[in-house]
Design a protein around this motif. Sequence first.
Motif, PDB file in Angstrom:
ATOM      1  N   THR A 295      -3.275   6.555   6.659  1.00 23.78           N
ATOM      2  CA  THR A 295      -3.500   7.985   6.450  1.00 23.78           C
ATOM      3  C   THR A 295      -3.093   8.781   7.682  1.00 23.78           C
ATOM      4  OG1 THR A 295      -5.306   7.623   4.889  1.00 23.78           O
ATOM      5  CG2 THR A 295      -5.267   9.745   6.011  1.00 23.78           C
ATOM      6  N   LEU A 296      -3.473   8.284   8.868  1.00 25.37           N
ATOM      7  CA  LEU A 296      -3.106   8.984  10.090  1.00 25.37           C
ATOM      8  C   LEU A 296      -1.597   8.996  10.309  1.00 25.37           C
ATOM      9  CD1 LEU A 296      -5.782   8.128  12.803  1.00 25.37           C
ATOM     10  CD2 LEU A 296      -5.525  10.191  11.441  1.00 25.37           C
ATOM     11  N   ARG A 297      -0.941   7.923   9.947  1.00 26.94           N
ATOM     12  CA  ARG A 297       0.518   7.898  10.100  1.00 26.94           C
ATOM     13  C   ARG A 297       1.176   8.940   9.203  1.00 26.94           C
ATOM     14  NH1 ARG A 297      -0.302   2.234  11.105  1.00 26.94           N
ATOM     15  NH2 ARG A 297      -0.247   1.766   8.873  1.00 26.94           N
ATOM     16  N   ARG A 298       0.619   9.133   7.998  1.00 29.21           N
ATOM     17  CA  ARG A 298       1.150  10.177   7.116  1.00 29.21           C
ATOM     18  C   ARG A 298       0.898  11.570   7.713  1.00 29.21           C
ATOM     19  NH1 ARG A 298      -0.729   6.540   3.082  1.00 29.21           N
ATOM     20  NH2 ARG A 298      -2.728   7.626   2.896  1.00 29.21           N
ATOM     21  N   ASP A 299      -0.280  11.746   8.339  1.00 30.06           N
ATOM     22  CA  ASP A 299      -0.575  13.019   8.998  1.00 30.06           C
ATOM     23  C   ASP A 299       0.419  13.285  10.132  1.00 30.06           C
ATOM     24  OD1 ASP A 299      -2.759  13.401   7.350  1.00 30.06           O
ATOM     25  OD2 ASP A 299      -4.219  12.650   8.806  1.00 30.06           O
TER      26      ASP A 299
END
Length: 268
Positions: free
Chosen positions: A42-46
């Motif tokens: 999720t953080l990588r997508r952010d």
Amino acid sequence: MSTRKRRTTRAERLSELLRVLADTGSLQVGELSARLGVSAATLRRDLAKLEEQRLLTRTHGGARPRGRTSEVPPPYREGRSPEAKRAIVQAAIRTLPTGPHVIALTGGSTTSELARELPGRADLTVVTNALNIAMDLALHPRLKLVVVGGVARPQSYELVGPWAEHVLASISVGTAFVGVDGIDAAAGITTHDENEARTNRAMLGRARRVVVLADGSKLGRTTLARMGDIQDVHEVITDASADTGAIAAIRRAGVRVTVVEAVPAKER
């Protein structure tokens, strides 16, 4: 009864990622994943979204700032401490006198929240150099709105420079509500940009009363450009997360400090 940690929203995560980058100069996905309560994926997508907007550069396992600025763009500031900002704004509104009054608003996430919550009083005149605030206030037809001209700063949506300062020199203000990047008893009130600081200083100089609206993270903090001395401020409205030592130092300088309690949305 078990208490479950609230999952952060995407707006809150994006704001926090940019804050960490501004404060530390880098971030690691693994370290932030547990703290924010989301997966590394999720953080990588952010991070990918922020990179698309040219706000950072991804690295192996994390990210670094893009360019030299440490200033977080306005849309991503508003996801921070929303309950605290709402409580600060309500306290600020309660300080407004009855009858005709001229207020000034600098740019900033808390002053933007104040603009959205202002009562539509026909006896209020609002002066601002912030484009986003002007757009919000244009929806209040009973308010008299004065927009200070100048050169736009995309980092803060504020109009700055000699043109703005020339207009401000001809205006008298009752109360100036000021957003800051830092406020400290010794360093005064500061922001990231020297042009913005100079224009905001001109605004403060036209006000009979100066009220700084600052969530707790701003107290005791100093950034590049000084808008004014602590003695230029009449009141600071902040929340209970502020450092108690910073509050005490500001009070010793003769400035009134009002500390509000943030109320979670589910309790309102």
